[in-house]
Design an enzyme around this catalytic site. Structure first.
Site, PDB file in Angstrom:
ATOM      1  N   CYS A 113       0.810  -1.229   0.000  1.00 20.15           N
ATOM      2  CA  CYS A 113       0.000   0.000   0.000  1.00 20.15           C
ATOM      3  C   CYS A 113       0.839   1.273   0.000  1.00 20.15           C
ATOM      4  CB  CYS A 113      -0.941  -0.005   1.199  1.00 20.15           C
ATOM      5  SG  CYS A 113      -2.009  -1.449   1.227  1.00 20.15           S
ATOM      6  N   HIS A 246      -3.295   7.108   2.921  1.00 14.76           N
ATOM      7  CA  HIS A 246      -3.706   5.834   2.339  1.00 14.76           C
ATOM      8  C   HIS A 246      -5.108   5.489   2.860  1.00 14.76           C
ATOM      9  CE1 HIS A 246      -3.962   1.773   1.142  1.00 14.76           C
ATOM     10  NE2 HIS A 246      -3.707   1.253   2.338  1.00 14.76           N
ATOM     11  N   ASN A 276     -10.063  -0.271   0.242  1.00 14.17           N
ATOM     12  CA  ASN A 276      -8.605  -0.161   0.201  1.00 14.17           C
ATOM     13  C   ASN A 276      -8.103  -0.679  -1.144  1.00 14.17           C
ATOM     14  OD1 ASN A 276      -5.853  -0.454   0.513  1.00 14.17           O
ATOM     15  ND2 ASN A 276      -5.949  -1.460   2.504  1.00 14.17           N
TER      16      ASN A 276
END
Ligand code: COA
Length: 323
Positions: A113, A246, A276
């Site tokens: 990520c 994020h 996500n």
């Protein structure tokens, strides 16, 4: 000569899945997912739509918005944890070929990520060394391809998508990628990983996560990292127009934003609609600000990410594109 963000773009596959869809197949509820994560919907790619296909759509738009041609791109780098192929060819080679960019370096990076922040740091170095003039960086994920749809603690959290940017050259430091910091600690590798499928032991090649432990480390690490990059650059949270963390979990974002005194108007949120999307999450969120018409040339953004590895990083980036 400085590296700068010339454009931003994204691509979201059309298939939208809401929390009620998951209620039909696993033991979960819309209320649980919203309360614990902030996620309402996520998008999943079609079976025959791969990470490279999502990346190409975002990449095309990014090149167009930078006002250049595909042939002006000197390098293609893709960050992904869900590549088209295992090991080779890299997704970046597939993307470059689909965009007609040949005889130029193309490679993938693996930073989960945090991928887009790693991409910024690599692109900044290649531009500021004088080796390249225009680099196409893309965070792209078909995470649905590595999810175990029987594991309720992971499958509801993630989504597919791609975000791309062209990193070019500017003489104006104020409009550049001011600073990037990336780091890692492999001691925590077992908190978030994807095993290689093993026909003998029937191990599935799916994402495994110890969510609760990650949650606590994420809040602490993200907060420290932002404080560090702001202090190093003699800035405070008030100097930042858009804080783009994020997009993993609304509760993580809220805890970090509160500790750092960011106001609601500064915080960019897309987790509720995309879930996500790992390496794609930050550029997709940046693109949302851009497409809303709020991002103007010279605006300062603070990006902050955390992911498997463990990896983490932050970046102070001014927008040097056409508003
Ligand atoms: N629906 C209903 N219940 C669920 C569920 C779901 N989709 N997923 C897990 N649960 C259950 C668990 O089984 C557990 O039940 P138990 O108490 O009977 O064992 C309970 O909910 C609590 O689980 P826990 O993992 O402690 O919940 P949590 O509050 O930590 O929330 C996450 C879980 C995954 C949402 C949260 O830990 C998280 O977001 N972590 C960070 C993940 C992340 O950011 N990862 C990516 C890093 S880039």
């Amino acid at each position: 000569m400085f590296a700068s963000l010339k454009s931003i773009a994204s691509f979201v596959p059309s298939r939208c899945v809401n929390n009620f869809d998951f209620e039909k197949s696993i033991d979960t509820t819309h209320e649980w997912i919203v309360e614990r994560t902030g996620i309402y919907t996520r998008h999943f790619a079609e079976d025959k739509q791969f990470t490279s296909d999502l990346a190409v759509e975002a990449g095309k738009k990014a090149i167009d918005r930078a006002g250049i041609k595909n042939s002006d791109i000197d390098m293609v780098i893709v960050a992904t944890l869900s590549p088209d192929f295992l090991g080779m060819p890299s997704t970046a080679c597939v993307v470059a070929s689909k965009l007609g960019i040949t005889d130029k370096p193309a490679f993938d990076i693996s930073a989960a990520c945090t991928g887009f922040i790693y991409l910024l740091s690599i692109a900044k170095s290649f531009i500021e060394s004088g080796a390249c003039k225009n680099i196409l960086i893309i965070g792209s994920e078909k995470i649905s391809s590595i999810l175990d749809f029987n594991d309720r603690s992971t499958c509801v959290l993630f989504g597919d998508g791609a975000g791309a940017a062209v990193i070019g050259v500017t003489k104006d430091k104020e409009k550049s990628i001011l600073d990037v910091h990336v780091s890692s600690n492999g001691d925590y590798a077992n908190l978030l990983y994807t095993p290689i499928a093993d026909s003998k032991s029937a191990v599935k090649q799916c994402l495994n996560m110890r969510g609760n432990e990650i949650f606590k480390i994420a809040v602490k690490t993200l907060t420290n990292d932002v404080e560090m990059i702001l202090n190093k650059n003699n800035l405070s949270s008030k100097d930042i127009l858009f804080f783009i963390p994020h997009q993993a979990n609304l509760r993580i974002i809220s805890a970090v934003a509160e500790r750092l005194s960011f106001q609601k108007e500064q915080i960019v949120l897309t987790v509720q609609k995309y879930g996500n999307t790992s390496a794609a999450s930050i550029p997709m969120a940046m693109n949302d600000v851009y497409e809303s018409g709020k991002l103007k040339n010279g605006d300062l953004m603070l990006l902050d990410a955390f992911g498997g590895g463990l990896t983490w990083g932050s970046a102070l980036v001014a927008f040097d594109g056409i508003s």
